[in-house]
Motif scaffolding. Sequence first.
Motif, PDB file in Angstrom:
ATOM      1  N   ALA A 124       0.840  -1.217   0.000  1.00 21.38           N
ATOM      2  CA  ALA A 124       0.000   0.000   0.000  1.00 21.38           C
ATOM      3  C   ALA A 124       0.869   1.259   0.000  1.00 21.38           C
ATOM      4  CB  ALA A 124      -0.912   0.001   1.224  1.00 21.38           C
ATOM      5  N   CYS A 125       1.971   1.233   0.754  1.00 24.14           N
ATOM      6  CA  CYS A 125       2.847   2.413   0.821  1.00 24.14           C
ATOM      7  C   CYS A 125       3.551   2.651  -0.507  1.00 24.14           C
ATOM      8  CB  CYS A 125       3.898   2.257   1.925  1.00 24.14           C
ATOM      9  SG  CYS A 125       3.216   2.317   3.569  1.00 24.14           S
ATOM     10  N   ARG A 126       3.825   1.577  -1.227  1.00 24.19           N
ATOM     11  CA  ARG A 126       4.477   1.721  -2.543  1.00 24.19           C
ATOM     12  C   ARG A 126       3.493   2.214  -3.586  1.00 24.19           C
ATOM     13  NH1 ARG A 126       9.245  -2.256  -3.365  1.00 24.19           N
ATOM     14  NH2 ARG A 126       9.070  -1.582  -5.500  1.00 24.19           N
ATOM     15  N   GLU A 127       2.317   1.586  -3.585  1.00 25.17           N
ATOM     16  CA  GLU A 127       1.367   1.876  -4.667  1.00 25.17           C
ATOM     17  C   GLU A 127       0.558   3.133  -4.449  1.00 25.17           C
ATOM     18  OE1 GLU A 127      -1.295  -1.030  -6.226  1.00 25.17           O
ATOM     19  OE2 GLU A 127       0.150  -2.609  -5.708  1.00 25.17           O
ATOM     20  N   TRP A 128       0.188   3.356  -3.190  1.00 23.12           N
ATOM     21  CA  TRP A 128      -0.733   4.450  -2.892  1.00 23.12           C
ATOM     22  C   TRP A 128      -0.134   5.554  -2.024  1.00 23.12           C
ATOM     23  CZ3 TRP A 128      -5.718   4.875  -4.649  1.00 23.12           C
ATOM     24  CH2 TRP A 128      -6.268   3.740  -5.231  1.00 23.12           C
ATOM     25  N   GLY A 129       0.812   5.179  -1.188  1.00 17.23           N
ATOM     26  CA  GLY A 129       1.260   6.126  -0.158  1.00 17.23           C
ATOM     27  C   GLY A 129       0.203   6.296   0.920  1.00 17.23           C
ATOM     28  N   ALA A 130      -0.793   5.415   0.922  1.00 18.96           N
ATOM     29  CA  ALA A 130      -1.897   5.547   1.887  1.00 18.96           C
ATOM     30  C   ALA A 130      -2.644   4.230   2.027  1.00 18.96           C
ATOM     31  CB  ALA A 130      -2.862   6.630   1.433  1.00 18.96           C
ATOM     32  N   PHE A 131      -3.270   4.039   3.170  1.00 17.69           N
ATOM     33  CA  PHE A 131      -4.187   2.909   3.376  1.00 17.69           C
ATOM     34  C   PHE A 131      -5.055   3.223   4.581  1.00 17.69           C
ATOM     35  CE2 PHE A 131      -0.107   1.959   5.446  1.00 17.69           C
ATOM     36  CZ  PHE A 131      -0.454   1.518   6.715  1.00 17.69           C
ATOM     37  N   GLN A 132      -6.067   2.392   4.829  1.00 18.79           N
ATOM     38  CA  GLN A 132      -6.867   2.571   6.054  1.00 18.79           C
ATOM     39  C   GLN A 132      -6.605   1.370   6.951  1.00 18.79           C
ATOM     40  OE1 GLN A 132     -10.509   4.755   5.943  1.00 18.79           O
ATOM     41  NE2 GLN A 132     -10.908   4.201   3.843  1.00 18.79           N
ATOM     42  N   VAL A 133      -6.735   1.578   8.269  1.00 19.84           N
ATOM     43  CA  VAL A 133      -6.637   0.430   9.186  1.00 19.84           C
ATOM     44  C   VAL A 133      -7.922   0.308  10.000  1.00 19.84           C
ATOM     45  CG1 VAL A 133      -4.129   0.229   9.495  1.00 19.84           C
ATOM     46  CG2 VAL A 133      -5.388   1.838  10.927  1.00 19.84           C
ATOM     47  N   VAL A 134      -8.342  -0.941  10.198  1.00 21.69           N
ATOM     48  CA  VAL A 134      -9.483  -1.223  11.077  1.00 21.69           C
ATOM     49  C   VAL A 134      -9.027  -2.225  12.141  1.00 21.69           C
ATOM     50  CG1 VAL A 134     -11.325  -0.756   9.404  1.00 21.69           C
ATOM     51  CG2 VAL A 134     -10.303  -3.035   9.485  1.00 21.69           C
ATOM     52  N   ASN A 135      -9.811  -2.355  13.199  1.00 20.58           N
ATOM     53  CA  ASN A 135      -9.456  -3.211  14.344  1.00 20.58           C
ATOM     54  C   ASN A 135      -8.056  -2.883  14.874  1.00 20.58           C
ATOM     55  OD1 ASN A 135     -11.893  -4.701  14.403  1.00 20.58           O
ATOM     56  ND2 ASN A 135     -11.198  -5.761  12.561  1.00 20.58           N
ATOM     57  N   HIS A 136      -7.853  -1.588  15.055  1.00 17.94           N
ATOM     58  CA  HIS A 136      -6.541  -1.066  15.475  1.00 17.94           C
ATOM     59  C   HIS A 136      -6.403  -1.001  16.983  1.00 17.94           C
ATOM     60  CE1 HIS A 136      -9.408   2.117  15.754  1.00 17.94           C
ATOM     61  NE2 HIS A 136      -9.560   2.098  14.442  1.00 17.94           N
ATOM     62  N   GLY A 137      -7.487  -1.243  17.697  1.00 11.88           N
ATOM     63  CA  GLY A 137      -7.403  -1.272  19.163  1.00 11.88           C
ATOM     64  C   GLY A 137      -7.611   0.074  19.843  1.00 11.88           C
ATOM     65  N   VAL A 138      -7.803   1.155  19.081  1.00 13.57           N
ATOM     66  CA  VAL A 138      -8.063   2.452  19.737  1.00 13.57           C
ATOM     67  C   VAL A 138      -9.553   2.506  20.095  1.00 13.57           C
ATOM     68  CG1 VAL A 138      -8.044   4.971  19.449  1.00 13.57           C
ATOM     69  CG2 VAL A 138      -6.231   3.574  18.401  1.00 13.57           C
ATOM     70  N   PRO A 139      -9.869   2.678  21.391  1.00 15.70           N
ATOM     71  CA  PRO A 139     -11.282   2.647  21.783  1.00 15.70           C
ATOM     72  C   PRO A 139     -12.105   3.775  21.143  1.00 15.70           C
ATOM     73  CG  PRO A 139      -9.834   2.578  23.726  1.00 15.70           C
ATOM     74  CD  PRO A 139      -8.973   2.871  22.537  1.00 15.70           C
ATOM     75  N   GLU A 186     -14.162   9.536  20.003  1.00 20.55           N
ATOM     76  CA  GLU A 186     -15.359  10.369  20.069  1.00 20.55           C
ATOM     77  C   GLU A 186     -15.158  11.580  20.969  1.00 20.55           C
ATOM     78  OE1 GLU A 186     -17.758  10.713  18.057  1.00 20.55           O
ATOM     79  OE2 GLU A 186     -16.732   9.082  17.047  1.00 20.55           O
ATOM     80  N   ARG A 187     -14.490  11.359  22.104  1.00 16.42           N
ATOM     81  CA  ARG A 187     -14.250  12.479  23.029  1.00 16.42           C
ATOM     82  C   ARG A 187     -13.355  13.550  22.376  1.00 16.42           C
ATOM     83  NH1 ARG A 187     -14.595   9.606  28.048  1.00 16.42           N
ATOM     84  NH2 ARG A 187     -12.585   8.665  27.564  1.00 16.42           N
ATOM     85  N   ALA A 188     -12.312  13.089  21.709  1.00 20.87           N
ATOM     86  CA  ALA A 188     -11.406  14.058  21.064  1.00 20.87           C
ATOM     87  C   ALA A 188     -12.129  14.789  19.923  1.00 20.87           C
ATOM     88  CB  ALA A 188     -10.161  13.343  20.546  1.00 20.87           C
ATOM     89  N   ARG A 189     -12.983  14.079  19.197  1.00 19.72           N
ATOM     90  CA  ARG A 189     -13.726  14.731  18.104  1.00 19.72           C
ATOM     91  C   ARG A 189     -14.696  15.773  18.661  1.00 19.72           C
ATOM     92  NH1 ARG A 189     -13.331  12.758  12.999  1.00 19.72           N
ATOM     93  NH2 ARG A 189     -15.259  13.816  12.456  1.00 19.72           N
ATOM     94  N   ARG A 190     -15.390  15.398  19.756  1.00 19.50           N
ATOM     95  CA  ARG A 190     -16.349  16.314  20.393  1.00 19.50           C
ATOM     96  C   ARG A 190     -15.628  17.588  20.863  1.00 19.50           C
ATOM     97  NH1 ARG A 190     -20.788  16.849  19.112  1.00 19.50           N
ATOM     98  NH2 ARG A 190     -20.287  18.992  19.343  1.00 19.50           N
ATOM     99  N   THR A 191     -14.487  17.378  21.538  1.00 19.91           N
ATOM    100  CA  THR A 191     -13.732  18.528  22.062  1.00 19.91           C
ATOM    101  C   THR A 191     -13.248  19.403  20.903  1.00 19.91           C
ATOM    102  OG1 THR A 191     -12.993  17.074  23.831  1.00 19.91           O
ATOM    103  CG2 THR A 191     -11.861  19.166  23.653  1.00 19.91           C
ATOM    104  N   SER A 192     -12.836  18.773  19.813  1.00 20.07           N
ATOM    105  CA  SER A 192     -12.376  19.542  18.644  1.00 20.07           C
ATOM    106  C   SER A 192     -13.529  20.361  18.050  1.00 20.07           C
ATOM    107  CB  SER A 192     -11.837  18.611  17.560  1.00 20.07           C
ATOM    108  OG  SER A 192     -10.856  17.769  18.086  1.00 20.07           O
ATOM    109  N   LEU A 193     -14.705  19.722  17.945  1.00 25.55           N
ATOM    110  CA  LEU A 193     -15.846  20.458  17.388  1.00 25.55           C
ATOM    111  C   LEU A 193     -16.228  21.623  18.298  1.00 25.55           C
ATOM    112  CD1 LEU A 193     -18.008  17.487  16.027  1.00 25.55           C
ATOM    113  CD2 LEU A 193     -16.978  19.331  14.666  1.00 25.55           C
TER     114      LEU A 193
END
Length: 371
Positions: free
Chosen positions: A96-111, A116-123
């Motif tokens: 992915a880093c060679r072809e796209w320089g980007a990818f998405q990750v799921v099941n990364h373990g971040v609760p 949501e709290r950080a997004r709320r505070t940012s908004l």
Amino acid sequence: MLGTTRLPSGLSQSPTPSSCGAQLLRSVSNVGSLSKMLERGQQLPEAYRWSSSETAAAEDDPAELEDEVVVPVIDLAELDRSDERRKEICEEMRSACREWGAFQVVNHGVPDQVVERARRTSLDLFALPESDKLRAERPPGTLFGYGATRMASFFNRLMWSEAFTMMGSPHNNFEAYARKLCVHSEQDFCKSFEEYDKAMRGLALLITDLILHGLEASEERIHQHIRNFWGMIHMNFYPPCPSPSEAMGLASHTDSSCLTIMHQGSVGGLQVKRGDKWIAIKPVPGAFVIQVGDMLQLMSNNVFHSALHRALVNERFERLSLVYFFTPPPTVSICPIHPSKPLYRCLTWNEYLQVKAKLFMGALDHFLLPE
Ligand SMILES: O=C(O)CCC(=O)C(=O)O
Ligand SMILES: [Fe+2]
């Protein structure tokens, strides 16, 4: 907090305390207020109008949709199941880093709650009165604070976004900004960004480690290299835009970081360039977008390339992207990792930022060694 750490010129911005409630004698029109003033479909002020060739996307052309290509989504759930599975994941990231320089990750373990709290505070932060946000205005030539995107000076049109940047660990300046912004609860503000910063640092270390393993760098070398990297928390806010086809949320650029981790929420807008086409990175529930930054391109000796990307806006929904830049410490020498023939000379990140502030997209080439 910055404490006694001395930062090099481009990075040194320690906010000074200001009195909450004091009136700012300046009036600055931002996209938040513009968005509320203009009716749907109404033409944007001239300064915000980009040409249709600049804002056109592959999805605008139905022929492009037939063989839709998708930025890889990598599942980290089974990372620790076996050595084989770990190797496969490293290989998926490498390609992915060679072809796209980007990818998405799921099941990364971040609760979810941490995000949501950080997004709320940012908004909440972007919803503050403009005079409050301007108390934390980013001084010209520096990295931290509130304002238009830093790269605005390279374009002759204005972008439909507001941005806010703080330093993450190991020298976070959350408390100083909470005070400057006069937020309702300094404690909640700091706590939500501390939690997010910690989670992002963990994920950045993990993913950078996996990517560098794909380069066959030794464990010790990798660890030495990235353990002392710094974090930056950066938020982009895109209000609904009455005429999105003529607006640009964030113009095309590459990130100066080593790695960028971005949470775009459920409203899409991010696009990455592949060949001569812009491809949307569609929101996947719970996913983070990972992008190769300029420093990783250099460290990989051009095996990976930093993703050229941009953000478009839409008419109906506001959009927040919560970004974590994982960067080398400003004054440590960064070199291509174990190449037989290095393409770049070693540099410090501080040096790189100074060149990027002058040359923008030509900055990496500036450090190429003569053939
Ligand atoms: O908001 C987005 O989708 C892109 C953000 C971005 O590229 C950046 O902040 O560098
Ligand atoms: Fe970016």
